[in-house]
Enzyme design. Structure first.
Site, PDB file in Angstrom:
ATOM      1  CG  ASP A 289       2.485  -0.726  -1.588  1.00  0.00           C
ATOM      2  OD1 ASP A 289       2.431  -1.842  -0.772  1.00  0.00           O
ATOM      3  OD2 ASP A 289       2.183   0.564  -1.403  1.00  0.00           O
TER       4      ASP A 289
ATOM      5  CB  THR B  50       1.043   0.558 -10.766  1.00  0.00           C
ATOM      6  OG1 THR B  50       0.750   1.479  -9.683  1.00  0.00           O
ATOM      7  CG2 THR B  50       1.985   1.226 -11.828  1.00  0.00           C
TER       8      THR B  50
HETATM    9  P1  IMP Z   1       1.138  -0.127  -6.328  1.00  0.00           P
HETATM   10  O1  IMP Z   1       0.374   0.097  -7.657  1.00  0.00           O
HETATM   11  O2  IMP Z   1       0.653   0.151  -4.981  1.00  0.00           O
HETATM   12  O3  IMP Z   1       2.040  -1.511  -6.537  1.00  0.00           O
HETATM   13  O4  IMP Z   1       2.401   0.878  -6.333  1.00  0.00           O
HETATM   14  C1  IMP Z   1       3.491   0.841  -7.069  1.00  0.00           C
HETATM   15  C2  IMP Z   1       3.940   2.347  -7.281  1.00  0.00           C
HETATM   16  O5  IMP Z   1       3.855   3.077  -6.244  1.00  0.00           O
HETATM   17  C3  IMP Z   1       5.410   2.237  -7.773  1.00  0.00           C
HETATM   18  O6  IMP Z   1       5.570   2.077  -9.025  1.00  0.00           O
HETATM   19  C4  IMP Z   1       5.924   3.601  -7.102  1.00  0.00           C
HETATM   20  O7  IMP Z   1       6.238   4.575  -7.895  1.00  0.00           O
HETATM   21  C5  IMP Z   1       5.269   3.704  -6.118  1.00  0.00           C
HETATM   22  N1  IMP Z   1       5.422   3.295  -4.705  1.00  0.00           N
HETATM   23  C6  IMP Z   1       4.997   2.063  -4.239  1.00  0.00           C
HETATM   24  N2  IMP Z   1       5.655   2.013  -2.542  1.00  0.00           N
HETATM   25  C7  IMP Z   1       6.470   2.995  -2.793  1.00  0.00           C
HETATM   26  C8  IMP Z   1       7.425   3.484  -1.908  1.00  0.00           C
HETATM   27  O8  IMP Z   1       7.597   2.788  -0.782  1.00  0.00           O
HETATM   28  N3  IMP Z   1       8.183   4.589  -1.981  1.00  0.00           N
HETATM   29  C9  IMP Z   1       8.291   5.311  -3.180  1.00  0.00           C
HETATM   30  N4  IMP Z   1       7.200   4.961  -4.145  1.00  0.00           N
HETATM   31  C10 IMP Z   1       6.418   3.986  -3.956  1.00  0.00           C
END
Ligand code: IMP
Ligand code: MG
Length: 179
Positions: free
Chosen positions: A102, A106
């Site tokens: 997203d 992470t």
């Molecule tokens: P980021 O750090 O914003 O890229 O988020 C990544 C983490 O958030 C992923 O490992 C997912 O576990 C969680 N995540 C992001 N978007 C979603 C979603 O739409 N549904 C469920 N989990 C999400």
């Protein structure tokens, strides 16, 4: 008011076909090379179980636990390592296995962590990519599906209220933005 039924965005059959294709690409890329697959818990556990069983060649598995959301449906931006690899990664070929990207925070954190351990190579496979909210550049070697900016769940990903990881499809609430 009754909560609307979740809408299926990617069906179990579509997931099955795409995961097989990804496994073929990955098997070809790593031909003759042993890999350490590193699924990020919890979200990637279903994807990893399906994917790894279809990869030809030697695969060992080291889980990483990360938590960036807590109870929220928006990333806090603060990534916490809740489980670390048991085995050394030096000189090994690492395949990071993630459910969804997203903001990218992470994965950027994990890629940096893994790279700091002197592996022979680091590649990343993600099932779902939500590029519209990216905050940091991350290199994705393989992507299953690119999806719009909606909160999705099922197939290992947790949804609002929990109890959703066991759904066989990737789903979303049609009016979740109104909640
Ligand atoms: P980021 O750090 O914003 O890229 O988020 C990544 C983490 O958030 C992923 O490992 C997912 O576990 C969680 N995540 C992001 N978007 C979603 C979603 O739409 N549904 C469920 N989990 C999400
Ligand atoms: Mg995750």
């Amino acid at each position: 008011m009754d909560r609307p039924q979740p809408e299926v965005l990617i069906s179990a059959d579509e997931l099955d076909a795409r995961v097989s294709a990804l496994a073929d690409d990955i098997s070809r890329a790593f031909e003759g090379v042993e890999i350490v697959a590193m699924p990020l818990l919890k979200g990637a556990f279903v994807f990893a179980a399906d994917l790894l069983r279809r990869i030809r060649g030697g695969v060992s598995v080291e889980f990483l636990g990360v938590s960036s959301y807590g109870e929220a449906t928006e990333s806090s931006g603060e990534v916490r390592l809740t489980l670390d690899a048991a085995a050394p990664l030096a000189g090994r070929h690492v395949l990071i296995v993630e459910d969804i990207v997203d903001t990218g925070l992470t994965l950027a954190y994990i890629q940096k962590l893994v790279s700091s351990r002197d592996p022979a190579s680091v590649r990343t496979v993600v099932l779902l990519d939500k590029p519209s909210r990216r905050q940091t550049d991350v290199e994705l070697t393989w992507v299953g599906f690119t999806i719009p900016d909606r909160f999705v769940f099922g197939y290992g990903l947790d949804g609002p209220g929990g109890l959703c990881r066991n759904l066989p499809d990737i789903v979303a609430h049609p009016s979740e933005s109104d909640e």
